[in-house]
Design an enzyme around this catalytic site. Structure first.
Site: not given
Ligand code: FAD
Ligand code: NAD
Length: 474
Positions: A192, A211, A277, A451
């Protein structure tokens, strides 16, 4: 009287909505409960991924890339544009429109598949009963033979840098900034931090990423991480490694940071601070005390290799359980659980789970890194190929990075592929397929690649494993 279903899914994110749709396709009477509200206060299905994760971040990455290219890429093509400006309202508005299109799309898919959708919080009670608390506070109870928990994850909050939504923000905040901050601080050089840090850097922010770990992108292959770090530095992302945040104080319109590294304490003043983080499994209010489902030491729902919680008819998938927090990992688990419930043979390819980081250049990998194989004592051979020798990449003016392929030294079976460069988010799919079919480097080396394409870098890296790449010395 309570409604009775074959399957209730709690959570309508990627893991939950895939589970619900697949269950309905298989003829199971299915309900899905989700609590996520969009900017208009109405239900917005699709969870973190569609609302504040994958899709909105990629929308902003794409928009900011267009802007960045005007000054940094177009002049090489002989094109100059003067006085290019960003209308931040339109920039964020485009992202919001895409989010709405896709969250609405999931609602349409639910309707088309005759899934009963509830807007509210679900709580698992004993005996596969689920209590729903609607957003108006009204409660009702429904039940099912099977319940799939898909409650996802939320950002980890640092006790000394608590989110205030204004100056100290999480991913959702960083996707909705209304003025380009002059100075943006980011805690965590993870996925992120790098993706959203890149967005605001491209629009002109001075971005400093702090980091804690001494190594950059520890989960990636070290050679790939090294190339990426060099490129990010060229783009003006300042990344401080081995640096721990000690204090963050909001003072007026600024955030004053103190961080410590091997040289001692340092101070930094920023206009906004993104804390990225990591994320934690979200199970607040999800489980009654007597439902029998257990959490591990990191707060994740405990499941076996089939995503079963050990409680009869209760399953859990996605970010709320062990494994990488990736949308496609959640998709596959959701689908597999629905298939297992229906008595079919579900499958999740955990060993061939691709990772992609959507920076410029992109980073992508599948399988083991060289470091992991060394630690495991597995004999291996390596082939690499630089994008600088790929005609298409040079024609695009994006000839940065390389493909690195690792194969077993004796069997030639591909054990890992690691890439940094243009379009590698798409190139990785070929390697995932080959690995899932237990293919060898020789297999890829003997397959025709068009290619001129970027995919030739994969082909040449496969040839390079056997020291017979054509367009470089071996
Ligand atoms: P979530 O997407 O978190 O969905 C859970 C849902 O359950 C939510 O709508 C929540 O409101 C609902 N919920 C929770 N508890 C309850 C309850 N008790 N009752 C009813 N509803 C509830 N992953 C990738 O693979 N590629 C990416 O490019 C990527 N980019 C990301 C960028 C960012 C900024 C972030 C934050 C994450 C990114 N991720 C990416 C990670 C990805 O978003 C998550 O891995 C994925 O959304 C997880 O899916 P999930 O269904 O397990 O949970
Ligand atoms: P991350 O685990 O990718 O990175 C967190 C980073 O913060 C690590 O490098 C860690 O060492 C560092 N860190 C932890 N505590 C710290 C501190 N106190 N001070 C300084 N650095 C610290 O986590 P994220 O970037 O928050 O993303 C969360 C998850 O969301 C990812 O692990 C990934 O699974 C998912 N995500 C996926 C994508 C994608 O697939 N392109 C994009 C965004 C998020």
């Amino acid at each position: 009287m309570s409604d009775k279903f074959d399957v209730i899914v709690i959570g309508g994110g990627p893991a939950g909505y895939h589970a619900a749709i697949r269950a309905a396709q298989l003829g199971l009477k299915t309900a899905c409960i989700d609590a996520f509200a969009g900017k208009d206060g109405k239900q917005a299905l699709g969870g973190t991924c569609l609302n504040v994760g994958c899709i909105p971040s990629k929308a902003l990455l794409d928009s900011s890339k267009q802007f960045y290219n005007i000054a940094h890429n177009l002049p090489v093509h002989g094109i100059t544009v003067e006085n290019a400006k960003v209308d931040l309202g339109a920039f964020i508005g485009r992202k919001d429109k895409i989010v709405k299109q896709f969250t609405g799309g999931v609602a349409q898919l639910f309707k088309a598949n005759k899934i009963t959708s509830y807007f509210g919080k679900g709580k698992l009670l004993k005996g596969n009963q689920v209590e729903i608390t609607g957003n108006d506070g009204a409660k009702q109870t429904i039940s099912a033979t099977n319940v799939i928990l898909a409650s996802g994850s939320v950002p980890i909050e640092l006790p000394f840098a608590k989110f205030d939504g204004k100056r100290i923000i999480d991913n959702a905040g960083a996707l909705d900034i209304t003025d380009v901050p002059k100075r943006l601080g980011v805690i965590g050089a993870g996925v992120i931090g790098l993706e959203l840090g890149s967005v605001w850097r491209r629009l002109g922010s001075e971005v400093t990423i702090i980091e804690a770990l001494p190594d950059f992108l520890g989960a990636a292959d070290a050679d790939i991480a090294k190339i990426a770090l060099k490129e990010f530095a060229k783009q003006g992302l300042t990344i401080k490694l081995g640096a721990k945040l000690a204090k963050a104080e909001v003072k007026g319109d600024e955030v004053h940071l103190t961080y410590e590294d091997k040289d001692g304490a340092h101070y930094l003043v920023v206009d906004k601070l993104l804390v990225a983080v990591g994320r934690r499994a979200y199970t607040d209010g999800l489980l009654s005390d007597d439902c029998g489902v257990k959490l591990d030491e990191r707060g994740r729902i405990v499941v076996d290799e089939h995503c079963h919680t050990g409680v009869d008819g209760v399953w859990a998938v996605g970010d709320a359980v062990r494994g990488p927090m990736l949308a496609h990992k959640g998709f596959e688990e959701g689908i597999a659980v629905a298939e297992w419930i229906a008595g079919k043979a579900g499958h999740v390819g955990y060993d061939t789970m691709p990772w992609v980081i959507y920076t410029e250049p992109e980073i992508a990998w599948v399988g083991k890194t060289e470091k992991q194989l060394k630690e495991e004592g597995v004999p291996y051979k390596v082939g690499t190929f630089p994008f600088a020798a790929i005609g298409r990449a040079v024609a695009m003016n994006e000839a940065v990075g390389q493909v690195k392929m690792i194969a077993h030294a004796e069997t030639d079976r591909i054990l890992g592929v690691h890439m940094v460069g243009p379009g590698v988010s798409e190139l990785i799919a070929e390697c995932v397929v080959t690995m899932e079919f237990k293919g060898s480097a020789e297999d890829l080396a003997r397959i025709v690649h068009a290619h001129p394409t970027l995919s030739e870098a994969v082909h040449e890296a496969a040839l390079s494993v056997d020291k017979r790449a054509i367009h470089k010395g071996n």
